[in-house]
Motif scaffolding. Sequence first.
Motif, PDB file in Angstrom:
ATOM      1  N   MET A  54     -12.379  -0.715   9.931  1.00  0.00           N
ATOM      2  CA  MET A  54     -11.163  -0.227  10.575  1.00  0.00           C
ATOM      3  C   MET A  54     -10.314   0.531   9.562  1.00  0.00           C
ATOM      4  O   MET A  54     -10.378   0.266   8.356  1.00  0.00           O
ATOM      5  CB  MET A  54     -10.375  -1.387  11.181  1.00  0.00           C
ATOM      6  CG  MET A  54     -11.172  -2.186  12.202  1.00  0.00           C
ATOM      7  SD  MET A  54     -10.211  -3.502  12.983  1.00  0.00           S
ATOM      8  CE  MET A  54      -9.492  -2.560  14.349  1.00  0.00           C
ATOM      9  N   ARG A  55      -9.513   1.456  10.079  1.00  0.00           N
ATOM     10  CA  ARG A  55      -8.625   2.256   9.234  1.00  0.00           C
ATOM     11  C   ARG A  55      -7.293   2.451   9.935  1.00  0.00           C
ATOM     12  O   ARG A  55      -7.213   2.577  11.158  1.00  0.00           O
ATOM     13  CB  ARG A  55      -9.247   3.623   8.970  1.00  0.00           C
ATOM     14  CG  ARG A  55      -8.309   4.548   8.160  1.00  0.00           C
ATOM     15  CD  ARG A  55      -8.836   5.931   8.022  1.00  0.00           C
ATOM     16  NE  ARG A  55      -8.869   6.557   9.341  1.00  0.00           N
ATOM     17  CZ  ARG A  55      -9.679   7.540   9.684  1.00  0.00           C
ATOM     18  NH1 ARG A  55     -10.549   8.032   8.829  1.00  0.00           N
ATOM     19  NH2 ARG A  55      -9.632   8.065  10.887  1.00  0.00           N
ATOM     20  N   ARG A  56      -6.266   2.508   9.112  1.00  0.00           N
ATOM     21  CA  ARG A  56      -4.941   2.873   9.602  1.00  0.00           C
ATOM     22  C   ARG A  56      -4.360   3.901   8.641  1.00  0.00           C
ATOM     23  O   ARG A  56      -4.382   3.701   7.418  1.00  0.00           O
ATOM     24  CB  ARG A  56      -4.021   1.666   9.642  1.00  0.00           C
ATOM     25  CG  ARG A  56      -2.629   2.083  10.092  1.00  0.00           C
ATOM     26  CD  ARG A  56      -1.653   0.972  10.113  1.00  0.00           C
ATOM     27  NE  ARG A  56      -0.322   1.547  10.191  1.00  0.00           N
ATOM     28  CZ  ARG A  56       0.780   0.860  10.245  1.00  0.00           C
ATOM     29  NH1 ARG A  56       0.739  -0.460  10.246  1.00  0.00           N
ATOM     30  NH2 ARG A  56       1.944   1.455  10.307  1.00  0.00           N
ATOM     31  N   LYS A  57      -3.865   4.987   9.198  1.00  0.00           N
ATOM     32  CA  LYS A  57      -3.146   5.965   8.373  1.00  0.00           C
ATOM     33  C   LYS A  57      -1.749   5.437   8.150  1.00  0.00           C
ATOM     34  O   LYS A  57      -1.159   4.811   9.028  1.00  0.00           O
ATOM     35  CB  LYS A  57      -3.150   7.321   9.050  1.00  0.00           C
ATOM     36  CG  LYS A  57      -4.553   7.895   9.135  1.00  0.00           C
ATOM     37  CD  LYS A  57      -4.582   9.294   9.654  1.00  0.00           C
ATOM     38  CE  LYS A  57      -6.042   9.724   9.652  1.00  0.00           C
ATOM     39  NZ  LYS A  57      -6.205  11.125   9.852  1.00  0.00           N
ATOM     40  N   LEU A  58      -1.232   5.666   6.963  1.00  0.00           N
ATOM     41  CA  LEU A  58       0.094   5.202   6.611  1.00  0.00           C
ATOM     42  C   LEU A  58       1.059   6.367   6.589  1.00  0.00           C
ATOM     43  O   LEU A  58       0.787   7.396   5.995  1.00  0.00           O
ATOM     44  CB  LEU A  58       0.083   4.518   5.241  1.00  0.00           C
ATOM     45  CG  LEU A  58      -0.806   3.280   5.132  1.00  0.00           C
ATOM     46  CD1 LEU A  58      -0.884   2.824   3.683  1.00  0.00           C
ATOM     47  CD2 LEU A  58      -0.275   2.188   6.016  1.00  0.00           C
ATOM     48  N   ASP A  59       2.194   6.164   7.245  1.00  0.00           N
ATOM     49  CA  ASP A  59       3.240   7.164   7.208  1.00  0.00           C
ATOM     50  C   ASP A  59       4.068   6.958   5.947  1.00  0.00           C
ATOM     51  O   ASP A  59       4.027   5.901   5.348  1.00  0.00           O
ATOM     52  CB  ASP A  59       4.111   7.104   8.464  1.00  0.00           C
ATOM     53  CG  ASP A  59       4.509   5.675   8.817  1.00  0.00           C
ATOM     54  OD1 ASP A  59       3.793   4.754   8.412  1.00  0.00           O
ATOM     55  OD2 ASP A  59       5.525   5.493   9.500  1.00  0.00           O
ATOM     56  N   GLY A  60       4.782   7.995   5.561  1.00  0.00           N
ATOM     57  CA  GLY A  60       5.582   7.962   4.342  1.00  0.00           C
ATOM     58  C   GLY A  60       6.446   6.782   4.247  1.00  0.00           C
ATOM     59  O   GLY A  60       6.470   5.979   3.409  1.00  0.00           O
TER      60      GLY A  60
ATOM     61  N   ALA B 119       0.836  -1.202   0.000  1.00  0.00           N
ATOM     62  CA  ALA B 119       0.000   0.000   0.000  1.00  0.00           C
ATOM     63  C   ALA B 119       0.870   1.251   0.000  1.00  0.00           C
ATOM     64  O   ALA B 119       0.614   2.197  -0.756  1.00  0.00           O
ATOM     65  CB  ALA B 119      -0.933  -0.014   1.209  1.00  0.00           C
ATOM     66  N   ARG B 120       1.929   1.233   0.806  1.00  0.00           N
ATOM     67  CA  ARG B 120       2.861   2.374   0.819  1.00  0.00           C
ATOM     68  C   ARG B 120       3.548   2.529  -0.536  1.00  0.00           C
ATOM     69  O   ARG B 120       3.695   3.653  -1.037  1.00  0.00           O
ATOM     70  CB  ARG B 120       3.910   2.193   1.910  1.00  0.00           C
ATOM     71  CG  ARG B 120       3.408   2.476   3.291  1.00  0.00           C
ATOM     72  CD  ARG B 120       4.569   2.450   4.302  1.00  0.00           C
ATOM     73  NE  ARG B 120       4.054   2.435   5.646  1.00  0.00           N
ATOM     74  CZ  ARG B 120       3.895   1.337   6.376  1.00  0.00           C
ATOM     75  NH1 ARG B 120       4.227   0.145   5.913  1.00  0.00           N
ATOM     76  NH2 ARG B 120       3.407   1.424   7.594  1.00  0.00           N
ATOM     77  N   ARG B 121       4.008   1.407  -1.110  1.00  0.00           N
ATOM     78  CA  ARG B 121       4.675   1.468  -2.419  1.00  0.00           C
ATOM     79  C   ARG B 121       3.765   2.086  -3.477  1.00  0.00           C
ATOM     80  O   ARG B 121       4.230   2.762  -4.390  1.00  0.00           O
ATOM     81  CB  ARG B 121       5.116   0.077  -2.874  1.00  0.00           C
ATOM     82  CG  ARG B 121       6.337  -0.470  -2.163  1.00  0.00           C
ATOM     83  CD  ARG B 121       6.885  -1.743  -2.804  1.00  0.00           C
ATOM     84  NE  ARG B 121       6.049  -2.908  -2.632  1.00  0.00           N
ATOM     85  CZ  ARG B 121       6.108  -3.767  -1.609  1.00  0.00           C
ATOM     86  NH1 ARG B 121       6.991  -3.565  -0.637  1.00  0.00           N
ATOM     87  NH2 ARG B 121       5.310  -4.801  -1.559  1.00  0.00           N
TER      88      ARG B 121
END
Length: 143
Positions: free
Chosen positions: A137-143, A90-92
């Motif tokens: 549910m949700r999670r914020k992603l850091d850089g 997801a970050r990629r």
Amino acid sequence: MTEADLPAVMAIEQATFPLDAWSEGMMRGELADMPRSRHYVVALVESEIVAYAGLAAAADQADVQTIAVLEKHQGTGIGSAMLTELLAEARRRGAREIFLEVRADNARAQTVYQHFGFEEIGTRRRYYDDGTDAIMMRRKLDG
């Protein structure tokens, strides 16, 4: 995950989600969207597929589509490894947050997701085929 993995994946799907398993057609549809908007992986133990997981991603949001681990391999860290891979993908792909639904009666999975920083944001009433609610549910992603 490839189409060649589907017999093993579908067996895990049926064993893990007997009340609301996806059909093989649904799974094929998910694989058809790889890599454009989907990312599906399998976990092997001694050449046997024992788990799989999938992610949908578009723009700056992603969704955990599914994670399933054979019962005899639950609690060994495979599910956490699968979720770690989905978060990394997801970050990629540039997602800023990731969402999921989990059965309200699956406390074990909810605990895992909370450990990974997911927070409850709502409930989908009678979301599953047997009438069980889904916890969103949700999670914020850091850089």
